[in-house]
Design a protein around this motif. Structure first.
Motif, mmCIF file in Angstrom:
data_model
loop_
_atom_site.group_PDB
_atom_site.id
_atom_site.type_symbol
_atom_site.label_atom_id
_atom_site.label_comp_id
_atom_site.label_asym_id
_atom_site.label_seq_id
_atom_site.Cartn_x
_atom_site.Cartn_y
_atom_site.Cartn_z
ATOM 1 N N ILE A 130 -10.071 51.227 9.976
ATOM 2 C CA ILE A 130 -9.759 50.005 10.725
ATOM 3 C C ILE A 130 -9.787 50.322 12.214
ATOM 4 C CG2 ILE A 130 -8.011 48.256 11.183
ATOM 5 C CD1 ILE A 130 -7.041 48.674 8.305
ATOM 6 N N ILE A 131 -10.492 49.498 12.985
ATOM 7 C CA ILE A 131 -10.539 49.633 14.439
ATOM 8 C C ILE A 131 -10.247 48.279 15.061
ATOM 9 C CG2 ILE A 131 -12.184 51.548 14.409
ATOM 10 C CD1 ILE A 131 -14.380 49.544 15.144
ATOM 11 N N GLN A 132 -9.891 48.306 16.343
ATOM 12 C CA GLN A 132 -9.588 47.068 17.059
ATOM 13 C C GLN A 132 -10.447 46.991 18.301
ATOM 14 O OE1 GLN A 132 -5.465 46.243 17.595
ATOM 15 N NE2 GLN A 132 -5.785 44.642 19.110
ATOM 16 N N GLY A 133 -10.987 45.782 18.538
ATOM 17 C CA GLY A 133 -11.800 45.562 19.722
ATOM 18 C C GLY A 133 -11.658 44.131 20.196
ATOM 19 N N THR A 134 -12.257 43.866 21.336
ATOM 20 C CA THR A 134 -12.191 42.524 21.927
ATOM 21 C C THR A 134 -13.574 41.886 21.873
ATOM 22 O OG1 THR A 134 -10.438 43.211 23.428
ATOM 23 C CG2 THR A 134 -11.617 41.183 23.978
ATOM 24 N N ALA A 135 -13.638 40.662 21.357
ATOM 25 C CA ALA A 135 -14.913 39.943 21.301
ATOM 26 C C ALA A 135 -15.365 39.628 22.715
ATOM 27 C CB ALA A 135 -14.754 38.661 20.484
ATOM 28 N N THR A 136 -16.551 40.119 23.080
ATOM 29 C CA THR A 136 -17.048 39.955 24.456
ATOM 30 C C THR A 136 -18.088 38.859 24.581
ATOM 31 O OG1 THR A 136 -18.652 41.727 24.053
ATOM 32 C CG2 THR A 136 -16.546 42.337 25.064
ATOM 33 N N ARG A 137 -18.993 38.779 23.617
ATOM 34 C CA ARG A 137 -20.021 37.738 23.733
ATOM 35 C C ARG A 137 -20.626 37.422 22.377
ATOM 36 N NH1 ARG A 137 -25.452 39.740 24.790
ATOM 37 N NH2 ARG A 137 -25.542 42.026 24.676
ATOM 38 N N LYS A 138 -21.250 36.251 22.339
ATOM 39 C CA LYS A 138 -21.882 35.772 21.107
ATOM 40 C C LYS A 138 -23.354 36.116 21.134
ATOM 41 C CE LYS A 138 -22.319 31.316 20.715
ATOM 42 N NZ LYS A 138 -22.021 29.875 20.456
ATOM 43 N N ILE A 139 -23.846 36.684 20.053
ATOM 44 C CA ILE A 139 -25.264 36.981 19.933
ATOM 45 C C ILE A 139 -25.778 36.358 18.638
ATOM 46 C CG2 ILE A 139 -25.053 39.132 21.229
ATOM 47 C CD1 ILE A 139 -25.213 40.611 18.552
ATOM 48 N N LYS A 140 -27.064 36.475 18.408
ATOM 49 C CA LYS A 140 -27.647 35.899 17.205
ATOM 50 C C LYS A 140 -27.062 36.583 15.971
ATOM 51 C CE LYS A 140 -32.044 34.946 14.911
ATOM 52 N NZ LYS A 140 -33.508 35.115 14.965
ATOM 53 N N GLY A 141 -26.443 35.825 15.140
ATOM 54 C CA GLY A 141 -25.904 36.357 13.899
ATOM 55 C C GLY A 141 -24.461 36.759 13.949
ATOM 56 N N GLY A 142 -23.798 36.705 15.115
ATOM 57 C CA GLY A 142 -22.407 37.101 15.131
ATOM 58 C C GLY A 142 -21.849 37.356 16.519
ATOM 59 N N LEU A 143 -20.932 38.333 16.615
ATOM 60 C CA LEU A 143 -20.242 38.657 17.865
ATOM 61 C C LEU A 143 -20.376 40.143 18.179
ATOM 62 C CD1 LEU A 143 -16.868 36.730 17.336
ATOM 63 C CD2 LEU A 143 -18.675 36.103 18.947
ATOM 64 N N LEU A 144 -20.258 40.480 19.467
ATOM 65 C CA LEU A 144 -20.158 41.870 19.900
ATOM 66 C C LEU A 144 -18.712 42.141 20.293
ATOM 67 C CD1 LEU A 144 -23.351 42.621 22.045
ATOM 68 C CD2 LEU A 144 -22.810 43.379 19.723
ATOM 69 N N LEU A 145 -18.156 43.250 19.751
ATOM 70 C CA LEU A 145 -16.800 43.665 20.092
ATOM 71 C C LEU A 145 -16.874 44.899 20.994
ATOM 72 C CD1 LEU A 145 -14.944 43.411 16.648
ATOM 73 C CD2 LEU A 145 -15.383 41.622 18.320
ATOM 74 N N ASP A 146 -16.002 44.935 21.976
ATOM 75 C CA ASP A 146 -15.904 46.108 22.850
ATOM 76 C C ASP A 146 -14.791 47.008 22.304
ATOM 77 O OD1 ASP A 146 -15.798 47.984 24.800
ATOM 78 O OD2 ASP A 146 -15.205 46.627 26.414
ATOM 79 N N VAL A 147 -15.227 48.175 21.793
ATOM 80 C CA VAL A 147 -14.272 49.162 21.277
ATOM 81 C C VAL A 147 -14.421 50.435 22.113
ATOM 82 C CG1 VAL A 147 -13.512 50.476 19.272
ATOM 83 C CG2 VAL A 147 -14.467 48.178 18.971
ATOM 84 N N ASN A 148 -13.500 50.615 23.065
ATOM 85 C CA ASN A 148 -13.544 51.784 23.955
ATOM 86 C C ASN A 148 -14.884 51.917 24.658
ATOM 87 O OD1 ASN A 148 -10.925 52.476 23.138
ATOM 88 N ND2 ASN A 148 -11.693 53.705 21.416
ATOM 89 N N GLY A 149 -15.404 50.755 25.115
ATOM 90 C CA GLY A 149 -16.659 50.762 25.845
ATOM 91 C C GLY A 149 -17.881 50.747 24.969
ATOM 92 N N VAL A 150 -17.694 50.784 23.688
ATOM 93 C CA VAL A 150 -18.820 50.774 22.753
ATOM 94 C C VAL A 150 -18.960 49.372 22.166
ATOM 95 C CG1 VAL A 150 -19.777 51.758 20.635
ATOM 96 C CG2 VAL A 150 -18.451 53.184 22.198
#
Length: 649
Positions: A130-150
């Motif tokens: 289990i990891i935790q990240g912040t949703a940064t932006r919407k892309i085709k097919g879903g979301l990108l999460l920022d996890v420690n800069g990744v």
């Protein structure tokens, strides 16, 4: 190599320069210096992580010395909020390449952080963690999460247990997810929040189900709304709050009562452990208004209510919140013909009604609107007693009669048998038309069945009681026209609406096979009256011994006028198979009371009897009953029963 321009500018001679360089090098040679320089310059490759010393800000870049032949530059936009490191501090960057025009190295702080973050994720996590990240932006097919800069990919189908209508609603929110795939070659991580939620929900559901019982009151959160109800999460398990269990009152759509993410208390109504289905109720938290309906709205009481719904079969009236009754279309008016309830009421109308019936088990109330007014049928018998002559308009025609409007909403039936004393009317349109203003006599009234019987022939005296017996007596010789020929006899029209039956045995004193041997349709004949039956409304006739003067006279007149014989020129109303015929056209004991018909076999002279003087025929007719062949009598009865031409046995 010396720079001649500099030497010229500072007026330094070549010899002087050489001596200065030699003094600076001391015992070292030029080759020693070249080797030392080569050792001090590091060899870097693209996409390598290096550490450098921050020098200064130049334009829109930060100048960093990484020990290469030239300095490198990091774009200032890679630093958040213009938070640049101080000169002399150490900074780890990723070498991207070289700008051929300026000769400077292109460096990236962000990419260096991503590489370090990726390495950290790979070292500390594996699939299933289990990891935790912040949703940064919407892309085709879903979301990108920022996890420690990744940047980590969260597919749209894995965001929640239920389908998410807009994934953009999660941008900027911290999300806890489960790693479902790590691609080391592509430095790619795919995560799922749904799997994590499902696992947690299953654990909560198992705990909840072990303690859940019907009748419990639970707190829940509205997770989804459909047309038929709402799904409530009561602690890891979803239950259905059906629209009928939301309120005791009328609910057109669940969104009128609940909203998404709303917290509320509900009651467990039913629980199916095998199928894990839970039925919840909201209105059950309050007392049912139906508990005291019979006391508040006793049968026969008058109440006021609001029309809340209209259907083709009636209107629903709200008496109070949660209590509605149905006014059936048949209970809306005593007299008016209501085709649809909207003719009398509209939604939101306030109406006065009478309680007709209550079904507590089905929670149904029958209401009536017409009961608030006086039933006009209770006064019909007083206003229109039997024998009253009324005037009304023909409102409708049927195969058996005509409906006459006596007053608004009250019709009387004028049956075909009550239209004329002498004519047999097979269709009311032969006598009256829709819209005609007619006079009629009230014959009977049935207030319970709401029926009024009318008659038109009763406006005149029955001609069979006096006039017809007076004009046609036994032994009288009269002229008539043949209107119908059957195998048992001939019908003769004596006057308009009055016919008599000339039995086959009374056509000739000789044996005949068929009536057509003697007469034809349309032919004028002279006949003798054998019997006038006023009760059966029938006249028996005979041609035996009667000279055919009328017939000969008519043919002579037609011949003189150049016309065809009556037999060839039959009247249009002459009866044929399938044609409507007057009542007298049918023979037999069951003949309806209409005009003169066939004479029963008991009244007719024997077939083949000798011709007798006119004075003796009447008396002979009274005694000839037993001599009529049975086959002829049976044929007469069959014609009366079917209306078709009877066939002799």
């Amino acid at each position: 190599m010396s720079n001649k321009a500099l030497l010229k500018r500072f007026a330094v001679g070549g010899d002087d320069l050489d001596r200065a360089v030699a003094d600076a090098l001391g015992s070292q040679t030029i080759n020693d210096v070249a080797e030392a320089y080569a050792e001090s310059v590091k060899d870097f490759t693209p996409n390598a992580l290096v550490k450098g010393v921050v020098m200064r800000v130049v334009g829109e870049d930060l100048l960093v010395d990484i020990g290469f032949k030239s300095e490198g530059v990091v774009p200032l936009y890679e630093f958040d909020d213009n938070d640049y490191p101080d000169p002399g501090s150490e900074l780890e960057v990723l070498m991207e390449g070289m700008d051929e025009e300026s000769g400077l190295l292109l460096l990236s702080k962000r990419r260096a952080e991503r590489v370090r973050g990726w390495e950290q994720i790979v070292e500390t996590h594996s699939e299933g963690d289990i990891i935790q990240g912040t949703a940064t932006r919407k892309i085709k097919g879903g979301l990108l999460l920022d996890v420690n800069g990744v940047a980590v990919f969260l597919p749209a189908s894995q965001i929640d247990i239920r389908r998410v209508p807009d994934v953009g609603l999660f941008i900027g929110k911290p999300l806890e997810c489960k790693i479902i795939k790590i691609d080391r070659d592509r430095m790619n991580v795919v995560v799922s929040r749904r799997k994590l939620l499902e696992e947690r929900r299953n654990r909560l559901r198992d705990d909840l189900i072990s303690t859940l019982e019907e009748g419990q009151i639970r707190k829940g959160v509205v997770k989804n709304i459909a047309d038929f109800g709402a799904f409530i999460d009561i602690g890891g398990v979803d239950g259905l709050l059906h629209i009928t269990d939301m309120s005791w009152g009328r609910v057109n759509h669940p969104s009128e009562v609940v909203q998404i993410e709303q917290e509320l208390e509900v009651k467990v109504l039913r629980f199916d452990r095998e199928r894990n289905r839970i039925a919840l109720g909201l209105k059950q938290l309050e007392a049912s208004p139906w508990a005291e309906v019979e006391a508040k709205y006793p049968i026969g009481s008058r109440v006021k209510g609001e029309v809340v719904n209209i259907m083709p079969y009636g209107a629903f009236v709200k008496l109070e919140d949660g209590v509605e009754g149905l006014v059936h279309i048949s209970e809306m008016s005593w007299t008016r013909r209501v085709n649809h309830p909207s003719e009398l009421v509209e939604i939101s109308n306030e109406v006065e009604v009478v309680v007709l019936d209550i079904n507590q088990e089905k929670q149904e109330i029958s209401l009536g609107m017409k009961q608030t007014e006086t039933n006009p049928w209770t006064e019909v018998e007083e206003r229109y007693p039997v024998g009253t002559i009324i005037e009304g308009v023909v409102r409708n025609l049927t195969s058996y009669g005509a409906f006459i409007e006596i007053e608004e909403g009250i019709d009387g039936l004028l049956h075909v048998s009550d239209m004329s004393w002498t004519k047999k009317i097979t269709n009311p349109s032969e006598f009256v038309n829709k819209g005609d203003l007619v006079r009629a006599v009230v014959l009977s009234i049935d207030t319970e069945k709401r029926r009024v019987a009318l008659g038109m022939k009763q406006l005149e005296q029955d001609p069979w009681q006096d006039e017809i017996p007076r004009r046609y007596g036994p032994g009288d010789v009269v002229a008539g026209r043949v209107t119908k020929v059957t195998n048992f006899g001939v019908f003769v029209s004596l006057e308009d609406g009055l016919e008599g039956l000339l039995h086959v045995s009374e056509l000739s004193d000789k044996k005949i096979e068929s009536p057509e041997e003697v007469v034809s349709i349309g032919q004028m004949v002279d006949v003798r009256v054998l019997k006038v039956d006023t009760e059966e409304r029938k006249i028996g006739l005979s041609m035996i011994g009667v000279p055919q003067h009328s017939h000969l006279l008519e043919e002579e007149q037609k011949a003189a006028a150049g016309e065809e014989s009556p037999a060839a020129d039959a009247p249009a109303d002459a009866a044929t198979d399938g044609d409507a015929t007057p009542a007298a056209d049918e023979a037999g004991a069951d003949e309806p009371a209409a005009d003169g018909g066939d004479q029963p076999a008991a009244d007719e002279a024997p077939a083949g009897g000798d011709a007798k003087p006119a004075a003796d025929e009447a008396a002979a007719a009274e005694t000839a009953a037993t001599d009529v062949p049975a086959s002829d009598a049976a044929a007469a009865e069959g014609d009366a029963a079917t209306g078709d031409e009877a066939k002799a046995d």
